[in-house]
Design a protein around this motif. Structure first.
Motif, PDB file in Angstrom:
ATOM      1  N   UNK A  49       0.815  -1.212   0.000  1.00 22.94           N
ATOM      2  CA  UNK A  49       0.000   0.000   0.000  1.00 22.94           C
ATOM      3  C   UNK A  49       0.847   1.259   0.000  1.00 22.94           C
ATOM      4  N   UNK A  50       2.014   1.215   0.563  1.00 25.26           N
ATOM      5  CA  UNK A  50       2.858   2.411   0.589  1.00 25.26           C
ATOM      6  C   UNK A  50       3.333   2.772  -0.808  1.00 25.26           C
ATOM      7  N   UNK A  51       3.571   1.767  -1.657  1.00 27.90           N
ATOM      8  CA  UNK A  51       4.000   2.087  -3.019  1.00 27.90           C
ATOM      9  C   UNK A  51       2.871   2.753  -3.799  1.00 27.90           C
ATOM     10  N   UNK A  52       1.623   2.325  -3.560  1.00 29.75           N
ATOM     11  CA  UNK A  52       0.490   2.968  -4.223  1.00 29.75           C
ATOM     12  C   UNK A  52       0.358   4.411  -3.771  1.00 29.75           C
ATOM     13  N   UNK A  53       0.543   4.652  -2.461  1.00 32.11           N
ATOM     14  CA  UNK A  53       0.438   6.002  -1.935  1.00 32.11           C
ATOM     15  C   UNK A  53       1.548   6.891  -2.491  1.00 32.11           C
ATOM     16  N   UNK A  54       2.759   6.361  -2.584  1.00 33.10           N
ATOM     17  CA  UNK A  54       3.865   7.140  -3.143  1.00 33.10           C
ATOM     18  C   UNK A  54       3.615   7.469  -4.601  1.00 33.10           C
ATOM     19  N   UNK A  55       3.074   6.505  -5.341  1.00 29.12           N
ATOM     20  CA  UNK A  55       2.785   6.730  -6.754  1.00 29.12           C
ATOM     21  C   UNK A  55       1.707   7.807  -6.916  1.00 29.12           C
ATOM     22  N   UNK A  56       0.695   7.774  -6.073  1.00 24.83           N
ATOM     23  CA  UNK A  56      -0.363   8.779  -6.115  1.00 24.83           C
ATOM     24  C   UNK A  56       0.193  10.157  -5.776  1.00 24.83           C
TER      25      UNK A  56
END
Length: 154
Positions: free
Chosen positions: A32-39
């Motif tokens: 989930x942290x990678x999705x948040x960073x991408x966003x």
């Protein structure tokens, strides 16, 4: 516990072969942290800026209100993009109406009154009144050009 079951459990946590060290706990990886960073990187590319000191955001959809208390609000006026992040609560419009009326200005109060009238008509089952968006009927014998020329001369 019986010996066979214990040996089976011990074999499941062994990282190597016989005689190697056993792990106490299996590591769980979160993505989930990678999705948040991408966003966040995409939002930064658009050029959103944080808007401070917003205590409440209400999103109206039919007779349901999605309410965010103490949200993080970001906006990019050029990209016509608003980002509201926080924990949402879904509530009915009738429950929130008294508290929301105090927050609205006089111009928005008139819009809310119109919405309430439309909502009441819909619940009563009556069809909406004639809309101004409809194309008016042409008077027989007249054309658009004649009406335009008549309007230009007067």
């Amino acid at each position: 516990m019986n010996r066979e079951k214990l040996m089976k459990m011990a074999g499941a946590v062994r990282t190597g072969g016989k005689g190697s060290v056993r792990r106490k706990k299996k590591a769980v990886h979160k993505t989930t942290t990678t999705d948040d960073k991408r966003l966040q990187s995409t939002l930064k590319r658009i050029g959103v800026n944080a808007i401070p000191a917003i205590e409440e955001v209400n999103i109206f959809k039919d007779d349901i209100v999605i309410q965010f208390l103490n949200p993080k609000v970001q906006a990019s006026i050029a990209a016509n993009t608003w980002v509201v992040s926080g924990s949402p609560q879904t509530k009915k419009l009738q429950d929130l109406l008294p508290g929301i009326i105090n927050q609205l200005g006089s111009d928005n109060l008139e819009n809310l009154r119109r919405l309430a009238e439309q909502f009441q008509k819909r619940e009563q089952g009556s069809a909406p009144a004639d809309d101004d968006d409809d194309v008016p009927e042409l008077v027989s014998g007249e054309t658009f050009e004649a009406a335009a020329n008549e309007g230009a001369t007067s």
